[in-house]
Design an enzyme around this catalytic site. Structure first.
Site, mmCIF file in Angstrom:
data_model
loop_
_atom_site.group_PDB
_atom_site.id
_atom_site.type_symbol
_atom_site.label_atom_id
_atom_site.label_comp_id
_atom_site.label_asym_id
_atom_site.label_seq_id
_atom_site.Cartn_x
_atom_site.Cartn_y
_atom_site.Cartn_z
ATOM 1 N N SER A 2 9.715 16.422 -27.684
ATOM 2 C CA SER A 2 10.007 15.036 -28.011
ATOM 3 C C SER A 2 11.128 14.495 -27.124
ATOM 4 O O SER A 2 12.107 15.187 -26.858
ATOM 5 C CB SER A 2 10.426 14.942 -29.478
ATOM 6 N N ASP A 61 1.142 10.954 -26.136
ATOM 7 C CA ASP A 61 1.859 11.824 -27.085
ATOM 8 C C ASP A 61 1.006 12.962 -27.633
ATOM 9 O O ASP A 61 1.501 14.059 -27.816
ATOM 10 C CB ASP A 61 2.392 10.978 -28.247
ATOM 11 N N TYR A 78 10.232 6.537 -41.856
ATOM 12 C CA TYR A 78 10.359 6.483 -40.397
ATOM 13 C C TYR A 78 9.327 7.318 -39.650
ATOM 14 O O TYR A 78 9.095 8.496 -39.975
ATOM 15 C CB TYR A 78 11.759 6.949 -39.973
ATOM 16 N N GLY A 79 8.764 6.744 -38.619
ATOM 17 C CA GLY A 79 7.989 7.454 -37.592
ATOM 18 C C GLY A 79 7.109 8.571 -38.115
ATOM 19 O O GLY A 79 6.331 8.406 -39.058
ATOM 20 N N ARG A 81 12.432 12.130 -37.232
ATOM 21 C CA ARG A 81 11.738 13.154 -37.993
ATOM 22 C C ARG A 81 12.751 14.109 -38.590
ATOM 23 O O ARG A 81 13.715 14.487 -37.937
ATOM 24 C CB ARG A 81 10.796 13.950 -37.087
ATOM 25 N N LYS A 100 2.031 12.912 -36.351
ATOM 26 C CA LYS A 100 2.366 14.325 -36.232
ATOM 27 C C LYS A 100 1.779 15.160 -37.382
ATOM 28 O O LYS A 100 1.333 16.283 -37.176
ATOM 29 C CB LYS A 100 3.883 14.510 -36.130
ATOM 30 N N ARG A 145 12.545 2.934 -31.437
ATOM 31 C CA ARG A 145 11.164 3.040 -30.949
ATOM 32 C C ARG A 145 10.479 1.683 -30.873
ATOM 33 O O ARG A 145 10.826 0.749 -31.588
ATOM 34 C CB ARG A 145 10.355 3.921 -31.922
ATOM 35 N N HIS A 188 0.625 18.499 -28.400
ATOM 36 C CA HIS A 188 1.639 17.456 -28.193
ATOM 37 C C HIS A 188 1.678 17.132 -26.702
ATOM 38 O O HIS A 188 2.598 17.530 -25.988
ATOM 39 C CB HIS A 188 2.997 17.999 -28.677
ATOM 40 N N CYS A 231 11.222 13.915 -23.978
ATOM 41 C CA CYS A 231 11.397 14.611 -22.694
ATOM 42 C C CYS A 231 10.492 14.055 -21.603
ATOM 43 O O CYS A 231 10.282 14.709 -20.578
ATOM 44 C CB CYS A 231 11.171 16.104 -22.859
HETATM 45 P P1 GTP Z 1 8.334 11.398 -27.786
HETATM 46 O O1 GTP Z 1 7.720 10.078 -28.021
HETATM 47 O O2 GTP Z 1 9.538 11.645 -28.639
HETATM 48 O O3 GTP Z 1 7.369 12.535 -27.926
HETATM 49 O O4 GTP Z 1 8.996 11.385 -26.303
HETATM 50 P P2 GTP Z 1 8.379 11.430 -24.822
HETATM 51 O O5 GTP Z 1 8.157 12.843 -24.415
HETATM 52 O O6 GTP Z 1 7.239 10.496 -24.686
HETATM 53 O O7 GTP Z 1 9.617 10.918 -23.922
HETATM 54 P P3 GTP Z 1 9.813 9.556 -23.091
HETATM 55 O O8 GTP Z 1 8.834 9.405 -21.962
HETATM 56 O O9 GTP Z 1 9.895 8.437 -24.054
HETATM 57 O O10 GTP Z 1 11.246 9.816 -22.441
HETATM 58 C C1 GTP Z 1 12.379 10.062 -23.210
HETATM 59 C C2 GTP Z 1 13.625 9.808 -22.398
HETATM 60 O O11 GTP Z 1 13.606 10.589 -21.199
HETATM 61 C C3 GTP Z 1 13.762 8.350 -21.968
HETATM 62 O O12 GTP Z 1 15.094 7.932 -22.181
HETATM 63 C C4 GTP Z 1 13.432 8.383 -20.511
HETATM 64 O O13 GTP Z 1 14.099 7.371 -19.800
HETATM 65 C C5 GTP Z 1 13.861 9.783 -20.059
HETATM 66 N N1 GTP Z 1 13.033 10.263 -18.923
HETATM 67 C C6 GTP Z 1 11.690 10.253 -18.841
HETATM 68 N N2 GTP Z 1 11.249 10.713 -17.638
HETATM 69 C C7 GTP Z 1 12.362 11.052 -16.945
HETATM 70 C C8 GTP Z 1 12.582 11.591 -15.631
HETATM 71 O O14 GTP Z 1 11.662 11.860 -14.847
HETATM 72 N N3 GTP Z 1 13.882 11.818 -15.271
HETATM 73 C C9 GTP Z 1 14.917 11.533 -16.108
HETATM 74 N N4 GTP Z 1 16.157 11.776 -15.679
HETATM 75 N N5 GTP Z 1 14.754 11.002 -17.343
HETATM 76 C C10 GTP Z 1 13.493 10.761 -17.762
HETATM 77 C C1 SPV Z 2 8.213 12.810 -31.451
HETATM 78 O O1 SPV Z 2 9.268 13.031 -32.057
HETATM 79 O O2 SPV Z 2 7.654 13.675 -30.733
HETATM 80 C C2 SPV Z 2 7.593 11.466 -31.534
HETATM 81 C C3 SPV Z 2 8.110 10.539 -32.537
HETATM 82 O O3 SPV Z 2 6.642 11.184 -30.822
HETATM 83 S S1 SPV Z 2 7.515 10.836 -34.139
HETATM 84 O O4 SPV Z 2 6.298 10.071 -34.331
HETATM 85 O O5 SPV Z 2 8.561 10.387 -35.054
HETATM 86 O O6 SPV Z 2 7.219 12.234 -34.296
HETATM 87 MN MN MN Z 3 6.035 13.037 -29.538
#
Ligand code: GTP
Ligand code: SPV
Ligand code: MN
Length: 610
Positions: free
Chosen positions: A270, A295, A218-219, A78, A227, A391, A248, A272
């Site tokens: 994002s 999400d 992208y995305g 993004r 979003k 992704r 979110h 996290c």
């Molecule tokens: P968006 O799709 O961008 O909104 O991201 P998201 O909030 O869904 O994050 P996601 O669950 O994909 O995690 C992002 C990164 O954080 C990945 O590389 C995970 O492996 C890492 N991660 C997730 N949960 C944990 C955790 O409990 N501990 C640690 N150390 N890393 C984590």
């Molecule tokens: C984020 O960045 O929080 C995502 C990916 O979930 S996107 O759809 O590109 O916003």
């Molecule tokens: Mn997201």
């Protein structure tokens, strides 16, 4: 087999027709194609994408009906700098958004839009966010010249004929215009990932429920239901409606060994950990997690005065790196087939790979996300084989632990709301707000280290209130007030308890202090026991933390000192946090709700006597 979609004559909603024709004139596509959403059409589109070099089909035996795409190396996340909220009054966009007046933005966009689809087909996607007929759902129509967007939208939304039928009954819709802004001259050959970085604009006109996105494929820049509509436009609409929210947030169902279930919504910035928490495999025996969404959550006050949530999305667009059978088994199973992978690495046997999928990359020739060739025996140090924001796109229906209520148009009742971010220091593993108002102040001060999900300096701490900094479609101060107002409208007996978590505290060697992932079930257990009022808690100036022994660490190898470290609050250090939050809040001027300021003042007083 060629496929022709739905004839324009089948569109009887005059507003939809006018919308198509208005933009046909401006964008000048060679053809118009209204998507029907069928499987045959999907295969036809994928075939086009393979022929144009955008897609490579993966090994059918390993990953049935799945494809890999590599984007332009400049179009990988993004782009917040190019994202605008366009309102008549700049105060309505607020200090956290880029603002332009609708008229000025059109002056910038018009030359980009003019003839932008020459040499291309304009696809018309009628889509629904949320189950058809849901009082919480909304409809949209996206025009796009990207077949990649069409096939992703087929996973991420409900789209095609059945949505067009709804629209033909006169339903209103959000207008979404997307072009890669890379027109083709007669006879000009297309490139695998057309885009136009200098003319990349992701613009929102909430007053007319319109989104115009140019230059990126992208995305979140291009899948406009996500979003742009589900958060930026819908947060605006939700406040207008007064009893709704667009957040979110992941939504999960947690069931205790005694069989009692709770729905939890959690907002993390994002990359996290939302997808991971949404599909967590509890390490605690007898506990069960089911997934509703990973999400975005749309919430609305239900007939009983409870806060009901739906996941408006039909698929997961998840971060690939770090996802593995060990960290997120159910996400892995969700993408075993019928999935699209973007900017991951391609292996010699026609499969995908990314950092963290396995300890070591596989043997043999690997094509990196940039299209270069690398192998373990090449003698060259390993580059990023997958982009950090690579992704996967896969259907929710393939998630083995998808909660049945995912399909329920009424949504699920939320009993706890959890905020979180990536914090190397200071912020404890978990704490509970003293009240809803205190929780809103905590949400307003969420800060997190910048990740690869957006362009920017990675690792730097930035405020990301409610994990909505890039997604709030109006003045963030007014958004906090809306949260306060919702707290007054929900039946007090059903008002969710508010928490904050941090899985990312680090030790002296920068190692994570908390094992995370499935072990987070221990924290979830404490959270629902707090909802029940049974778990022990110690009151600190920032809120309740688990009392000694209250966090279930049975069977976990963690030292007493680390555990103490993770659950104690350093009042001195938190005074620095308060000062930073106060300075941040000052940006909002008269839009800062007095209650939020009072809550911060009260926190400061508590810290000073601690
Ligand atoms: P968006 O799709 O961008 O909104 O991201 P998201 O909030 O869904 O994050 P996601 O669950 O994909 O995690 C992002 C990164 O954080 C990945 O590389 C995970 O492996 C890492 N991660 C997730 N949960 C944990 C955790 O409990 N501990 C640690 N150390 N890393 C984590
Ligand atoms: C984020 O960045 O929080 C995502 C990916 O979930 S996107 O759809 O590109 O916003
Ligand atoms: Mn997201």
């Amino acid at each position: 087999m060629p496929h022709s979609g739905i004839p324009v004559s089948a569109v009887t909603n005059q507003k939809v027709l006018d919308f198509i024709h208005e933009y046909q004139k401006i964008l000048e596509p060679d053809n118009i194609y209204i998507v029907d959403g069928t499987e045959e059409e999907d295969l036809y589109m994928k075939d086009i994408l393979v022929k144009s070099g955008t897609f490579t089909k993966l090994n059918e035996a390993k990953r049935p009906n799945s494809y890999i795409a590599r984007s332009d190396p400049a179009d990988v996340a993004r782009s917040e700098a190019s994202t605008f909220i366009c309102t008549t009054n700049p105060e309505d966009a607020g200090p956290t958004n880029n603002w332009k007046s609708p008229a000025d933005m059109r002056k910038v966009l018009d030359p980009v839009l003019h003839g932008a689809m020459k040499g291309r087909t304009m696809f018309v996607i009628a889509f629904s966010m949320g189950p058809l007929g849901s009082p919480i759902g909304r409809l949209g129509v996206q025009l796009t010249d990207s077949a990649y967007v069409v096939v992703n939208s087929r996973i991420m939304t409900i789209m095609g004929k059945k949505v067009l039928d709804e629209l033909n009954h006169g339903k209103d819709f959000v207008r979404c215009i997307h072009t890669v802004a890379h027109p083709l001259k007669p006879g000009e050959k297309d490139i695998p990932w057309p885009c136009n970085i200098p003319n990349r604009f992701i613009t929102h006109f909430p007053e007319t429920k319109t989104i115009i996105s140019t230059g990126s494929g992208y995305g979140g820049n291009a899948l406009l239901g996500k979003k742009c509509m589900a958060l930026r436009i819908s947060s605006w609409l939700a406040r207008e409606e007064g009893d709704a929210m667009a957040e979110h947030m992941l939504i999960m169902k947690l069931t205790s060994p005694e069989g009692k279930s709770y729905y939890i919504a959690a907002a993390f910035p994002s990359a996290c950990g939302k997808t991971n928490l949404a599909m967590l495999r509890p390490t605690l025996p007898g506990w069960k997690v089911e997934c509703v969404g990973d999400d975005i959550a749309w919430l609305k006050i239900g007939p009983d005065g409870d806060l009901r949530a739906i996941n408006p999305e039909s698929g997961f667009f998840g971060v690939a790196p770090g996802t593995s059978d060990d960290t997120n088994y159910y996400a892995m199973r969700s993408m075993d087939k019928n999935s699209i992978y973007t900017n991951v690495a391609y292996t010699e046997d026609g499969d995908v790979w990314w950092e963290g999928l396995t300890k070591e990359p596989p043997a043999g020739k690997i094509t990196t996300w940039r299209g270069a060739t690398w192998s373990k025996d090449s003698g060259v140090p390993k580059p990023d084989l997958a982009h950090p924001n690579s992704r996967f796109t896969c259907p929710s229906s393939q998630c083995p632990i998808l909660d049945k209520a995912y399909y329920d148009p009424k949504g699920v009742p939320i009993s706890a709301i959890v905020f979180g971010g990536r914090r190397e220091t200071r912020t404890p593993l978990v704490f509970q707000a003293l009240s809803w108002e205190h929780g809103v102040m905590i949400g307003s001060g969420v800060a997190s280290e910048v990740t690869a999900a957006a362009e920017g300096v990675r690792g730097q701490l930035r405020f990301d209130p409610f994990a909505m900094l890039p997604f709030c479609g109006y003045n963030m101060g007014d958004y906090w007030q809306h949260w306060l107002d919702i707290g007054k409208k929900v039946n007090p007996a059903h008002l969710p308890k508010v928490f904050h978590v941090n899985w990312f505290r680090r030790g002296p060697q920068r190692e994570f202090l908390w094992p995370g992932f499935g072990e987070n079930s221990r924290v979830l257990k404490w959270i629902v026991e707090r909802v029940e009022g049974t778990a022990g808690a110690a009151e600190t100036p920032i809120g309740y933390v688990p009392a000694p022994g209250a966090l279930d660490v049975s069977g976990l190898t963690i030292s007493e000192s680390v555990l103490t470290d993770l659950t104690t609050v350093d009042a001195k250090s938190y005074l620095d946090e308060v000062a930073a939050v106060r300075e941040y809040h000052s940006k909002f001027g008269s839009h800062l709700p007095p209650v939020v300021k009072e809550q911060l003042d009260a926190l400061e007083s508590r810290l000073k006597v601690a």
